[in-house]
Design a protein around this motif. Structure first.
Motif, PDB file in Angstrom:
ATOM      1  N   TYR A  58       0.847  -1.184   0.000  1.00  0.00           N
ATOM      2  CA  TYR A  58       0.000   0.000   0.000  1.00  0.00           C
ATOM      3  C   TYR A  58       0.885   1.237   0.000  1.00  0.00           C
ATOM      4  O   TYR A  58       1.992   1.230   0.561  1.00  0.00           O
ATOM      5  N   SER A  97      -3.978   1.406   5.147  1.00  0.00           N
ATOM      6  CA  SER A  97      -4.406   0.626   3.987  1.00  0.00           C
ATOM      7  C   SER A  97      -5.669   1.230   3.363  1.00  0.00           C
ATOM      8  O   SER A  97      -6.283   0.622   2.498  1.00  0.00           O
ATOM      9  N   ARG A 127      -3.763   0.354  -2.925  1.00  0.00           N
ATOM     10  CA  ARG A 127      -2.974  -0.860  -3.045  1.00  0.00           C
ATOM     11  C   ARG A 127      -2.282  -0.830  -4.405  1.00  0.00           C
ATOM     12  O   ARG A 127      -2.867  -0.387  -5.396  1.00  0.00           O
TER      13      ARG A 127
END
Length: 218
Positions: A58, A97, A127
């Motif tokens: 990430y 994330s 991501r």
């Protein structure tokens, strides 16, 4: 600006200040002086102070954004002239994330008033998948009577792309060296530039970033 009030003026309005049931015999000071320094204003950018880390695979998409990104300061000119920015209170986030947003206060400055005392912040987190590939370096703006040789002619590009990956963004990279950069350099080394950021690419690195250039007459 400087203003003053005499003891006789204070005596006249003592009943307003202290009430009708209070009698003021005298004031120790004959005259009270009040100095009001001139207040000026100045607009400066907001510099966010932050430290963030991410979970594996990430990364952030761009820098942390703040709204508003500038504020107006009010105060004496002699103080304002030494201020070129304001800083937010520290922001620390770990193992990110997903996107983040919130409100940050501004670090106060003595004897200075801000138009706002806090800003909204946001940062996109995505991501990614990493692609490493070799890309040929082209030349641009080379005079028609000259040739420019690049060493090495191929560099390594490391791309961070949105996951899931669609297509081959590496094939769309167009790296080049501009003759104007060579013309203005003393060492003969020029930066490798990218003509277009392929769709789906978050960021990229080039190694080596500087290449040797040799120019010859045709």
């Amino acid at each position: 600006d400087v203003y003053y009030v005499t003891a006789s003026d204070l005596q006249e309005y003592s009943h307003v200040m202290y009430g009708d049931d209070v009698t003021v015999e005298y004031f120790e000071t004959d005259t009270l002086f009040f100095t009001f320094p001139k207040v000026d204003h100045k607009k400066v950018p907001v510099d966010p102070a932050y430290s963030v880390s991410f979970k594996t695979q990430y990364t952030r998409v761009g820098d942390l954004k703040v709204v508003p990104d500038s504020v107006v300061l009010y105060g004496e000119q002699k103080i304002l002239k030494n201020i070129d920015r304001v800083i937010t209170k520290p922001l620390r986030k770990a193992d990110l994330s997903s996107d983040i947003q919130g409100v940050l206060g501004l670090e106060p400055i003595s004897n200075i008033r801000f138009s706002v005392n806090e800003v909204e912040y946001s940062m996109e987190v995505a991501r990614y998948v990493e692609i490493v590939t070799d890309v040929k370096v082209e030349t641009r703006n080379v005079p028609t009577d000259k040739d420019m040789l690049i060493i090495p002619s191929t560099v390594q590009a490391k791309l961070k792309c949105y996951f899931p990956l669609n297509g081959d963004p590496a094939s769309e990279m167009r790296l080049y060296v501009d003759y104007e950069d060579f013309f203005n350099t003393v060492s003969g080394k020029c930066p490798v530039k990218n003509a277009v950021l392929p769709e789906g690419v978050i960021s990229y690195e080039i190694d080596p970033f500087y290449v040797e250039c040799i120019v010859r007459e045709k």
